[in-house]
Design an enzyme around this catalytic site. Structure first.
Site, mmCIF file in Angstrom:
data_model
loop_
_atom_site.group_PDB
_atom_site.id
_atom_site.type_symbol
_atom_site.label_atom_id
_atom_site.label_comp_id
_atom_site.label_asym_id
_atom_site.label_seq_id
_atom_site.Cartn_x
_atom_site.Cartn_y
_atom_site.Cartn_z
ATOM 1 N N HIS A 77 33.641 -20.477 0.192
ATOM 2 C CA HIS A 77 33.893 -21.811 0.732
ATOM 3 C C HIS A 77 33.543 -22.854 -0.333
ATOM 4 C CE1 HIS A 77 32.910 -25.431 3.122
ATOM 5 N NE2 HIS A 77 33.805 -24.973 3.985
ATOM 6 N N PRO A 78 34.124 -24.054 -0.280
ATOM 7 C CA PRO A 78 33.884 -25.043 -1.340
ATOM 8 C C PRO A 78 32.431 -25.406 -1.617
ATOM 9 C CG PRO A 78 35.822 -25.668 -0.107
ATOM 10 C CD PRO A 78 35.249 -24.472 0.591
ATOM 11 N N VAL A 79 31.531 -25.294 -0.641
ATOM 12 C CA VAL A 79 30.137 -25.644 -0.924
ATOM 13 C C VAL A 79 29.341 -24.478 -1.498
ATOM 14 C CG1 VAL A 79 30.064 -27.456 0.824
ATOM 15 C CG2 VAL A 79 29.327 -25.134 1.429
ATOM 16 N N LYS A 80 29.951 -23.291 -1.590
ATOM 17 C CA LYS A 80 29.228 -22.128 -2.087
ATOM 18 C C LYS A 80 29.151 -22.142 -3.618
ATOM 19 C CE LYS A 80 28.455 -20.298 1.990
ATOM 20 N NZ LYS A 80 29.298 -21.044 2.926
ATOM 21 N N VAL A 81 28.516 -21.117 -4.178
ATOM 22 C CA VAL A 81 28.231 -21.107 -5.616
ATOM 23 C C VAL A 81 29.517 -21.107 -6.441
ATOM 24 C CG1 VAL A 81 27.020 -19.892 -7.457
ATOM 25 C CG2 VAL A 81 26.042 -19.951 -5.163
#
Length: 395
Positions: free
Chosen positions: A184-188
């Protein structure tokens, strides 16, 4: 109605470079935009990075968890231990597979499942455990694997937060029977939406590939119903030997993921730098609980959470949260524990008192901005704003 505050710094966001954009554009110019060669290349890149034999990319982290539960054979009559402090998808995957959830409290230091908290709720019906490497910090996997081995349980790691993390020198991805990542976009790293299961078990990997694509089998040596004399003359032939889903990921997404993997080390270094500055700054106040350190593990720092010393504050957590938002910080709370949600309370009759560690954390927790593109001045602004806010809130 008052205007919503303008958020200057969200708690997390993607970092997309021109190289990332170019990699996606290259796919659009090629013949394959899905079910093509970038998928296998991305799977290999992630599996190699985490020292796993196989990687199976899917459409989301939730799809990864659900597929892993299905590949593990979880179903009606089985129970799975899940920590109550996690995103909804962890337990939902168990229920969607037909098994029941056994919610467990968390370790107060790692904020993840421990062997002790798992043992407190385990039953003879348990078939698996799903530890969560919360915020990117690995659980105590040595103890968890001993616990699982003694009870002959399958281990499925929810490592949605933890790509790049290490435990006793070993990468997350090499510690459980199956490990699930999210992109997902907020992941690493991100593929916009996407996920992956990594495993050393070839049978699990084959089942996972079948599950993600409608249960279809195309390898002739695995056919069970075909007339072997006709296979060479019918190259279109395939078999559905079990029910599967459409959890496929596209080459567009995997091209982005491949490009992002080239940047993973830099992402991790910057996240650590920001987290270290937070650690240093917040050690100066008694209004935030100090975070413990662990010599045997390295966090991926997906999240940076603080726990407020509410006894020393005049303001409530909600008031602190609202003030930080008014100051432009896109703070968040990760997560509302599962035992507080109506579905799990109704189905399992759980009570707040059964989860004292998760309750203490939840009542005081706030997640602060942490993402690689934050400038040093952004980090300073977060620190100054948090400390100034707590100074105002002090009793």
């Amino acid at each position: 109605m008052a205007d919503s505050p303008r958020i200057k710094l969200p708690y997390g966001r993607q970092s997309v470079s021109e190289a990332d954009i170019g990699a996606v554009c290259d796919v659009l110019r090629d013949d394959w935009i899905t079910q093509g060669p970038r998928i296998a290349a991305f799977e290999r890149a992630v599996a190699d990075r985490v020292s796993a034999d196989h990687g199976v990319a899917v459409s989301s982290g939730t799809a990864a968890l659900h597929s892993a539960c299905l590949a593990a054979g979880l179903g009606e009559g089985d129970e799975v231990v899940v920590p109550t402090l996690t995103f909804a998808a962890t337990a939902a995957a168990v229920r969607l597979a037909g098994a029941e959830v056994r919610l467990a409290d968390i370790d107060p230091d790692t904020l993840g499942l421990s062997a002790d908290t798992a043992a407190a709720v385990a039953s003879s019906k348990n078939k698996a455990i799903i530890p969560v490497d919360f915020a990117g910090l690995p659980c105590d996997w040595a103890e968890l694997n001993d616990f699982a081995k003694d009870r002959r349980l399958i281990t499925i790691a929810d490592a949605a937060h933890a790509l790049g993390a290490l435990y006793q020198g070993q990468p997350v991805g090499s510690l459980a029977d199956m490990t699930c990542f999210s992109f997902h976009p907020v992941k690493v790293v991100t593929t916009a939406e996407g996920g992956m299961i990594v495993t050393d078990n070839a049978e699990h990997a084959a089942n996972l590939r079948s599950i993600r694509s409608h249960g279809i089998i195309r390898e002739a040596d695995k056919f069970t119903a075909a007339d072997p004399t006709r296979i060479d003359d019918e190259p279109w032939y395939y078999e559905v030997q079990s029910i599967g889903l459409n959890y496929r990921i596209s080459d567009l997404q995997c091209a982005l993921g491949l490009s992002q993997m080239d940047r993973l080390s830099g992402f991790l270094e910057r996240r650590l730098s920001i987290a270290s500055e937070y650690q240093r700054a917040f050690a100066t106040t008694d209004l935030i609980r100090s975070k413990p350190t662990f010599s045997d593990r390295v966090s991926a720092w997906h999240l940076y959470t603080i726990e407020l010393n509410l006894e020393a504050l005049e303001w409530s957590r909600a008031q602190v949260f609202a003030h930080l938002r008014q100051c432009g910080l896109g703070v968040q709370v990760h997560y509302i524990p599962l035992h507080r949600h109506p579905y799990y309370r109704a189905r399992y009759g759980v009570t707040l008192s059964a989860f004292p560690n998760a309750e203490r954390y939840y009542e005081s927790a706030i997640s602060l901005p942490l993402f690689p593109d934050m400038a040093d001045t952004d980090v300073e602004y977060v620190v100054d704003t948090v400390l100034d806010t707590l100074a105002q809130a002090r009793r």
